[in-house]
Design an enzyme around this catalytic site. Structure first.
Site: not given
Ligand code: 8YV
Length: 316
Positions: A231, A260, A278
């Protein structure tokens, strides 16, 4: 009127169409982003959540008095306020197990792309620069020692792959794992000092926020490579940008970011960073499997009263 054969669920944010199809086939689906009347919320017993959807917590739970289970689309569940979920005795499930190999594949690809500068080399050919001379010699994976931060299912799948790459492996995790032969270091900083690659694959959330900070990056050193597939919150992004700019580390390969889908311009400007949107688990087959597992958790709960993959905090 609720249909007992098709329990009411709330989907917190749009999921892939193939997963929505599975949910619609089994449940009476209410879509939060389309607005749900209080009378419909009153019938909801389950929720489908996702890291893509942003956080869910007490503000939403409080509107759904009959909520029993939150099934997450993803292995990480830092998008769910677990204290609020536990306080309400909700069962929370994730998609443990179905994406480990996929994310591990991507991790090794990102490591090689970062060390051997594959994206820059590819651009070099496309930009027509090859006839002017060969691409600059790259750093190498040879002789490196790889430290894995977080030796869970994905971390182990990464380590198994790297065992075939003739590199030394070490790791850091909160708990001892007596069955693991690779050496464990007592802290991330100690691991970083002993290694020249750090692969980060720990859960997100408050407990791991900025686990990789300026001190860890300094310990990793000028030949060090940071790979983050966990993360964005786990890495102090500002400290990382400074380290990349000052070349106090060699390079970083990043699949995740603090905010993000926004990646800081200063990070994009670093030619020693490889950045991905991602995509760790983002193959069609794996995302389909994740959607099925999420739906299967809801079905198992509604039919047997037991979820398939409850997260540790909610194994009541
Ligand atoms: C997905 C992930 O991006 O599983 C996770 O924890 O980060 C990824 O698989 C996410 O689940 C999409 O919602």
């Amino acid at each position: 009127m609720s249909d007992p054969a098709r329990p009411d669920i709330l989907v917190a944010a749009p999921l892939p169409a193939f997963t929505m199809d599975v949910l619609e086939a089994r449940f009476t689906v209410h879509k939060l982003w389309q607005g749900v009347a209080p009378a419909d919320l009153a019938r909801v017993r389950g929720m489908a959540a996702s890291t893509l959807a942003g956080p869910v917590g007490e503000a939403l739970f409080a509107q759904i008095p009959g909520l029993e289970i939150v099934a997450n689309f993803g292995v990480g569940y830092d998008n769910i306020d677990m204290a609020a979920a536990v306080a309400r005795h909700l069962v929370v499930t994730n998609t443990a197990g179905v994406l480990d190999e996929e994310v591990a594949d991507l991790t090794v690809g990102l490591l090689l792309a970062t060390v051997r500068r594959i994206p820059a080399a590819e651009r070099y050919v496309r930009d027509g620069l090859w006839p002017g001379g060969g691409f600059a010699l790259s750093p190498s994976l040879r002789g490196r020692r790889v430290g894995i931060v977080g030796l869970g299912g994905i971390g182990k799948a990464v380590a198994r792959r790297l065992a075939g790459f003739a590199v030394d492996i070490a790791w850091y995790g909160r708990s001892e794992q007596p069955d693991v032969a690779w050496p464990r270091y007592p802290s991330v900083e100690a691991l970083a000092a002993a290694c020249d690659v750090l692969i980060v694959i720990v859960p997100g959330g408050a407990a791991t926020r900025h686990l990789i900070d300026a001190r860890v990056l300094a310990a990793l050193g000028p030949d060090g490579v940071l790979i983050n597939v966990a993360r964005g919150s786990v890495v102090d992004e500002a400290a990382l940008i400074e380290a990349l700019q000052a070349r106090t580390i060699l390079a970083a390969g990043l699949d995740v970011f603090e905010h993000e889908p926004h990646v800081p311009q200063a990070l994009l400007a670093c030619d020693n960073a490889v950045v991905l949107p991602h995509i760790g688990s983002a193959s069609l087959v794996t995302r389909q499997a994740m959607g099925r597992m999420m739906a299967d958790n809801l079905t198992a709960w509604f039919t047997t009263g037991r979820a398939l993959t409850p997260v540790p905090e909610t194994r009541y």
